[in-house]
Write a protein that holds these residues in place. Sequence first.
Motif, PDB file in Angstrom:
ATOM      1  N   ALA A  41       0.830  -1.212   0.000  1.00  0.00           N
ATOM      2  CA  ALA A  41       0.000   0.000   0.000  1.00  0.00           C
ATOM      3  C   ALA A  41       0.864   1.262   0.000  1.00  0.00           C
ATOM      4  O   ALA A  41       0.591   2.205  -0.751  1.00  0.00           O
ATOM      5  CB  ALA A  41      -0.929  -0.001   1.211  1.00  0.00           C
ATOM      6  N   THR A  42       1.917   1.269   0.813  1.00  0.00           N
ATOM      7  CA  THR A  42       2.792   2.440   0.860  1.00  0.00           C
ATOM      8  C   THR A  42       3.556   2.593  -0.447  1.00  0.00           C
ATOM      9  O   THR A  42       3.710   3.700  -0.967  1.00  0.00           O
ATOM     10  CB  THR A  42       3.762   2.339   2.050  1.00  0.00           C
ATOM     11  N   ALA A  45       1.221   3.995  -3.084  1.00  0.00           N
ATOM     12  CA  ALA A  45       1.020   5.438  -2.890  1.00  0.00           C
ATOM     13  C   ALA A  45       2.252   6.213  -3.333  1.00  0.00           C
ATOM     14  O   ALA A  45       2.141   7.282  -3.953  1.00  0.00           O
ATOM     15  CB  ALA A  45       0.702   5.728  -1.426  1.00  0.00           C
ATOM     16  N   ARG A  62      -1.221  -0.228  -7.456  1.00  0.00           N
ATOM     17  CA  ARG A  62      -1.072  -1.374  -6.545  1.00  0.00           C
ATOM     18  C   ARG A  62      -0.481  -2.574  -7.287  1.00  0.00           C
ATOM     19  O   ARG A  62       0.375  -3.273  -6.761  1.00  0.00           O
ATOM     20  CB  ARG A  62      -2.409  -1.727  -5.903  1.00  0.00           C
ATOM     21  N   ASP A  90       6.390   6.566   6.686  1.00  0.00           N
ATOM     22  CA  ASP A  90       5.314   6.290   7.637  1.00  0.00           C
ATOM     23  C   ASP A  90       5.580   6.879   9.021  1.00  0.00           C
ATOM     24  O   ASP A  90       4.705   6.879   9.876  1.00  0.00           O
ATOM     25  CB  ASP A  90       5.089   4.781   7.768  1.00  0.00           C
ATOM     26  N   ALA A  95      -0.528   9.805  10.144  1.00  0.00           N
ATOM     27  CA  ALA A  95      -1.237   8.640   9.634  1.00  0.00           C
ATOM     28  C   ALA A  95      -0.264   7.880   8.737  1.00  0.00           C
ATOM     29  O   ALA A  95       0.782   8.426   8.371  1.00  0.00           O
ATOM     30  CB  ALA A  95      -2.464   9.076   8.829  1.00  0.00           C
ATOM     31  N   PRO A  96      -0.586   6.655   8.364  1.00  0.00           N
ATOM     32  CA  PRO A  96       0.277   5.960   7.396  1.00  0.00           C
ATOM     33  C   PRO A  96       0.361   6.767   6.099  1.00  0.00           C
ATOM     34  O   PRO A  96      -0.600   7.436   5.709  1.00  0.00           O
ATOM     35  CB  PRO A  96      -0.429   4.626   7.172  1.00  0.00           C
ATOM     36  N   ALA A  98       0.181   6.043   3.030  1.00  0.00           N
ATOM     37  CA  ALA A  98      -0.846   5.742   2.019  1.00  0.00           C
ATOM     38  C   ALA A  98      -2.181   6.413   2.330  1.00  0.00           C
ATOM     39  O   ALA A  98      -2.990   6.627   1.427  1.00  0.00           O
ATOM     40  CB  ALA A  98      -1.034   4.233   1.893  1.00  0.00           C
ATOM     41  N   ALA A  99      -2.426   6.771   3.593  1.00  0.00           N
ATOM     42  CA  ALA A  99      -3.707   7.362   3.982  1.00  0.00           C
ATOM     43  C   ALA A  99      -3.674   8.897   3.991  1.00  0.00           C
ATOM     44  O   ALA A  99      -4.701   9.526   4.235  1.00  0.00           O
ATOM     45  CB  ALA A  99      -4.103   6.859   5.367  1.00  0.00           C
ATOM     46  N   LEU A 100      -2.530   9.477   3.708  1.00  0.00           N
ATOM     47  CA  LEU A 100      -2.404  10.939   3.752  1.00  0.00           C
ATOM     48  C   LEU A 100      -2.916  11.581   2.463  1.00  0.00           C
ATOM     49  O   LEU A 100      -2.910  10.948   1.409  1.00  0.00           O
ATOM     50  CB  LEU A 100      -0.942  11.326   3.959  1.00  0.00           C
ATOM     51  N   GLN A 105       1.620  13.876   1.025  1.00  0.00           N
ATOM     52  CA  GLN A 105       2.458  12.811   0.472  1.00  0.00           C
ATOM     53  C   GLN A 105       3.592  13.403  -0.358  1.00  0.00           C
ATOM     54  O   GLN A 105       4.745  13.000  -0.228  1.00  0.00           O
ATOM     55  CB  GLN A 105       1.628  11.862  -0.397  1.00  0.00           C
TER      56      GLN A 105
END
Length: 169
Positions: A41-42, A45, A62, A90, A95-96, A98-100, A105
Amino acid sequence: MTSVSMTRRGAVRSIALAATLPLACGKVMAAAAGAVDGRIATTAALLGVAFPHSRLTPGYYRGVAETYVKEIAAKPAAISEHDRGLALLDANHIAPFAALPPVIQKGLVEKVDQEPFFKAMLWRGAELVYRDRSVWKMVGYEGSSLEYGGYRDRGFNDIDWLPKPGAKA
């Protein structure tokens, strides 16, 4: 023949241990799967920030990330360096990665863009993204000219994207 004597307490302890062993193994396997999923996931992203195209879906990035991670997983030093770099992304404590949001990012990537893991991912990621023929049309690449006589006979003067001479811009 030897006989083994076991107390009731020893038998219950053995049964309890045997019953919890699959559960413990399952948790370890789930943690390992979660780590791999987080890595993918990271990485996906990160690829999206490095190669931003609005027409490419998160699923596309992905898939490229899965391919890349699978390739470097065979090299312990490479996967270790990649994981170290992802940990830098991270480690923002918000947040992780990937969620930013994309703007955050991008700012985080600018802080690690000279790291070895990023340079390695950038080179291989560019090849994985742009070798895909389905991406060519999206980015305006018309394909190889070698089989058509090279760019001397096809494409060197293909500048229809520039304004015509004398036209107001």
